[in-house]
Scaffold this motif. Structure first.
Motif, mmCIF file in Angstrom:
data_model
loop_
_atom_site.group_PDB
_atom_site.id
_atom_site.type_symbol
_atom_site.label_atom_id
_atom_site.label_comp_id
_atom_site.label_asym_id
_atom_site.label_seq_id
_atom_site.Cartn_x
_atom_site.Cartn_y
_atom_site.Cartn_z
ATOM 1 N N ASP A 52 0.835 -1.204 0.000
ATOM 2 C CA ASP A 52 0.000 0.000 0.000
ATOM 3 C C ASP A 52 0.868 1.252 0.000
ATOM 4 O O ASP A 52 0.562 2.241 -0.678
ATOM 5 C CB ASP A 52 -0.928 0.015 1.224
ATOM 6 C CG ASP A 52 -2.044 -1.006 1.114
ATOM 7 O OD1 ASP A 52 -2.342 -1.434 -0.014
ATOM 8 O OD2 ASP A 52 -2.606 -1.386 2.165
ATOM 9 N N LEU A 53 1.955 1.204 0.756
ATOM 10 C CA LEU A 53 2.892 2.333 0.781
ATOM 11 C C LEU A 53 3.507 2.534 -0.599
ATOM 12 O O LEU A 53 3.575 3.665 -1.099
ATOM 13 C CB LEU A 53 3.988 2.071 1.817
ATOM 14 C CG LEU A 53 5.185 3.034 1.808
ATOM 15 C CD1 LEU A 53 4.737 4.454 2.140
ATOM 16 C CD2 LEU A 53 6.256 2.564 2.798
ATOM 17 N N GLN A 54 3.934 1.453 -1.231
ATOM 18 C CA GLN A 54 4.537 1.548 -2.563
ATOM 19 C C GLN A 54 3.541 2.110 -3.582
ATOM 20 O O GLN A 54 3.897 2.949 -4.414
ATOM 21 C CB GLN A 54 5.022 0.169 -3.010
ATOM 22 C CG GLN A 54 6.217 -0.342 -2.230
ATOM 23 C CD GLN A 54 6.509 -1.808 -2.527
ATOM 24 O OE1 GLN A 54 5.603 -2.625 -2.651
ATOM 25 N NE2 GLN A 54 7.791 -2.142 -2.650
ATOM 26 N N ILE A 55 2.296 1.681 -3.500
ATOM 27 C CA ILE A 55 1.269 2.166 -4.423
ATOM 28 C C ILE A 55 1.016 3.654 -4.208
ATOM 29 O O ILE A 55 0.885 4.427 -5.164
ATOM 30 C CB ILE A 55 -0.027 1.350 -4.260
ATOM 31 C CG1 ILE A 55 0.177 -0.055 -4.830
ATOM 32 C CG2 ILE A 55 -1.196 2.040 -4.970
ATOM 33 C CD1 ILE A 55 -0.975 -0.998 -4.575
ATOM 34 N N ASP A 56 0.965 4.068 -2.956
ATOM 35 C CA ASP A 56 0.766 5.497 -2.679
ATOM 36 C C ASP A 56 1.951 6.324 -3.170
ATOM 37 O O ASP A 56 1.781 7.470 -3.596
ATOM 38 C CB ASP A 56 0.555 5.719 -1.181
ATOM 39 C CG ASP A 56 -0.848 5.344 -0.729
ATOM 40 O OD1 ASP A 56 -1.745 5.258 -1.594
ATOM 41 O OD2 ASP A 56 -1.049 5.119 0.477
ATOM 42 N N VAL A 57 3.135 5.751 -3.124
ATOM 43 C CA VAL A 57 4.328 6.447 -3.625
ATOM 44 C C VAL A 57 4.228 6.672 -5.125
ATOM 45 O O VAL A 57 4.496 7.776 -5.616
ATOM 46 C CB VAL A 57 5.608 5.656 -3.273
ATOM 47 C CG1 VAL A 57 6.799 6.157 -4.103
ATOM 48 C CG2 VAL A 57 5.935 5.804 -1.798
ATOM 49 N N ILE A 58 3.838 5.645 -5.888
ATOM 50 C CA ILE A 58 3.758 5.834 -7.339
ATOM 51 C C ILE A 58 2.588 6.751 -7.710
ATOM 52 O O ILE A 58 2.657 7.462 -8.711
ATOM 53 C CB ILE A 58 3.672 4.492 -8.102
ATOM 54 C CG1 ILE A 58 2.414 3.713 -7.729
ATOM 55 C CG2 ILE A 58 4.918 3.671 -7.866
ATOM 56 C CD1 ILE A 58 2.235 2.448 -8.577
ATOM 57 N N LYS A 59 1.549 6.775 -6.881
ATOM 58 C CA LYS A 59 0.454 7.730 -7.118
ATOM 59 C C LYS A 59 0.955 9.160 -6.933
ATOM 60 O O LYS A 59 0.605 10.058 -7.705
ATOM 61 C CB LYS A 59 -0.712 7.453 -6.169
ATOM 62 C CG LYS A 59 -1.536 6.222 -6.514
ATOM 63 C CD LYS A 59 -2.667 6.033 -5.516
ATOM 64 C CE LYS A 59 -3.533 4.839 -5.859
ATOM 65 N NZ LYS A 59 -4.610 4.621 -4.858
ATOM 66 N N LEU A 60 1.763 9.373 -5.910
ATOM 67 C CA LEU A 60 2.327 10.704 -5.672
ATOM 68 C C LEU A 60 3.256 11.087 -6.813
ATOM 69 O O LEU A 60 3.221 12.234 -7.294
ATOM 70 C CB LEU A 60 3.084 10.712 -4.346
ATOM 71 C CG LEU A 60 3.820 12.012 -3.989
ATOM 72 C CD1 LEU A 60 2.851 13.190 -3.908
ATOM 73 C CD2 LEU A 60 4.592 11.858 -2.670
ATOM 74 N N TYR A 61 4.078 10.152 -7.265
ATOM 75 C CA TYR A 61 4.983 10.429 -8.388
ATOM 76 C C TYR A 61 4.177 10.811 -9.625
ATOM 77 O O TYR A 61 4.511 11.777 -10.327
ATOM 78 C CB TYR A 61 5.855 9.207 -8.681
ATOM 79 C CG TYR A 61 6.813 9.432 -9.826
ATOM 80 C CD1 TYR A 61 8.065 10.005 -9.611
ATOM 81 C CD2 TYR A 61 6.460 9.089 -11.133
ATOM 82 C CE1 TYR A 61 8.940 10.230 -10.662
ATOM 83 C CE2 TYR A 61 7.330 9.318 -12.187
ATOM 84 C CZ TYR A 61 8.565 9.882 -11.949
ATOM 85 O OH TYR A 61 9.411 10.115 -13.001
ATOM 86 N N HIS A 62 3.124 10.063 -9.896
ATOM 87 C CA HIS A 62 2.281 10.331 -11.061
ATOM 88 C C HIS A 62 1.633 11.709 -10.964
ATOM 89 O O HIS A 62 1.584 12.459 -11.947
ATOM 90 C CB HIS A 62 1.209 9.248 -11.170
ATOM 91 C CG HIS A 62 0.364 9.350 -12.395
ATOM 92 N ND1 HIS A 62 0.840 9.103 -13.662
ATOM 93 C CD2 HIS A 62 -0.957 9.672 -12.551
ATOM 94 C CE1 HIS A 62 -0.134 9.269 -14.550
ATOM 95 N NE2 HIS A 62 -1.225 9.617 -13.903
ATOM 96 N N ALA A 63 1.140 12.057 -9.773
ATOM 97 C CA ALA A 63 0.520 13.367 -9.571
ATOM 98 C C ALA A 63 1.533 14.487 -9.793
ATOM 99 O O ALA A 63 1.229 15.504 -10.432
ATOM 100 C CB ALA A 63 -0.076 13.459 -8.165
ATOM 101 N N ASN A 64 2.749 14.311 -9.296
ATOM 102 C CA ASN A 64 3.802 15.314 -9.500
ATOM 103 C C ASN A 64 4.125 15.464 -10.985
ATOM 104 O O ASN A 64 4.318 16.584 -11.484
ATOM 105 C CB ASN A 64 5.063 14.923 -8.740
ATOM 106 C CG ASN A 64 4.907 15.042 -7.235
ATOM 107 O OD1 ASN A 64 3.970 15.675 -6.748
ATOM 108 N ND2 ASN A 64 5.798 14.428 -6.492
ATOM 109 N N PHE A 65 4.189 14.342 -11.685
ATOM 110 C CA PHE A 65 4.476 14.361 -13.118
ATOM 111 C C PHE A 65 3.399 15.130 -13.872
ATOM 112 O O PHE A 65 3.685 15.959 -14.738
ATOM 113 C CB PHE A 65 4.572 12.925 -13.647
ATOM 114 C CG PHE A 65 5.038 12.819 -15.070
ATOM 115 C CD1 PHE A 65 6.381 12.649 -15.362
ATOM 116 C CD2 PHE A 65 4.137 12.895 -16.116
ATOM 117 C CE1 PHE A 65 6.816 12.554 -16.679
ATOM 118 C CE2 PHE A 65 4.555 12.811 -17.437
ATOM 119 C CZ PHE A 65 5.899 12.638 -17.720
ATOM 120 N N GLU A 66 2.153 14.871 -13.536
ATOM 121 C CA GLU A 66 1.053 15.579 -14.197
ATOM 122 C C GLU A 66 1.133 17.084 -13.957
ATOM 123 O O GLU A 66 0.935 17.876 -14.883
ATOM 124 C CB GLU A 66 -0.285 15.045 -13.691
ATOM 125 C CG GLU A 66 -0.647 13.659 -14.204
ATOM 126 C CD GLU A 66 -2.015 13.224 -13.761
ATOM 127 O OE1 GLU A 66 -2.710 12.549 -14.543
ATOM 128 O OE2 GLU A 66 -2.396 13.543 -12.610
#
Length: 214
Positions: A52-66
């Motif tokens: 769950d932590l790893q998934i939240d990390v990639i969600k944050l990365y994706h949001a930053n990229f956008e």
């Protein structure tokens, strides 16, 4: 934000830095607890599991990229201006990731043959970005900025290839001139596929002298 939300956000930011540097598999609750000066149970309380932590990390990365690449490009005129902005802002982000690492690229290496939710979400995020590039390409064709017989999938493939080569040469091999070569490659693509419009070789690309001084 409440205190708990602020703490969770701080943990996620720290986790993103660790994952960018060491990979998603290098991200552990124990390592994060040490970095945050918290107990393992304190960190774990904010996330149901390591995955769950790893998934939240990639969600944050994706949001930053956008927010850094996609949304600013939407402010540009449809057609070649928007497509060019998407590529140049993408390159600009790579200039930061020369030091920190790219979750999309490192994640693809880590999870290319490992089925599961993490791989699925990473794949969806990368595919979403590729689809956005394709839409911008189709719009550029419709606007007459690119030739009518341009293959959008081929152009996106070649743009993506430039970024992968840039990340490899700039981050791994630390070759000076990599950013200029990426820009030159994009300009050649537009010259090949374009009708009459040329890309102006201007600002969003970083000044490489500053990138390779450390």
């Amino acid at each position: 934000m409440r205190k708990g939300e602020l703490t969770r956000a701080a943990i996620l930011e720290a986790a993103l830095q660790v994952a960018s540097r060491d990979g998603l598999e290098g991200l552990t609750i124990g390592l994060l607890a040490d970095q945050m000066h918290m107990s393992k149970s304190g960190v774990f309380a904010h996330f149901g599991s390591r995955e769950d932590l790893q998934i939240d990390v990639i969600k944050l990365y994706h949001a930053n990229f956008e927010h850094e690449v996609f949304y600013p490009s939407l402010k540009q005129k449809r057609g070649l201006p928007r497509l060019t902005s998407m590529f140049l802002l993408w390159v600009n982000r790579v200039s930061v990731e020369v030091a920190s690492g790219c979750i999309y690229i490192s994640g693809a290496v880590e999870y290319d043959d490992r089925p599961g939710e993490l791989r699925e979400k990473l794949s969806w995020m990368v595919t979403t970005w590729q689809q956005a590039l394709r839409r911008a390409t189709v719009q550029a064709i419709d606007c007459g900025d690119l030739k009518s017989d341009t293959d959008p999938d081929q152009l996106v493939f070649e743009m993506y290839g430039l970024i992968l080569a840039l990340h490899h040469d700039a981050r791994f091999l630390k070759i000076p001139g990599s950013f200029e070569r990426a820009q030159n490659g994009f300009e050649r693509l537009i010259k090949h596929y374009g009708s009459t419009v040329m890309v102006d070789p201007v600002d969003p690309l970083p000044k490489e002298q500053a990138l390779f001084t450390n």
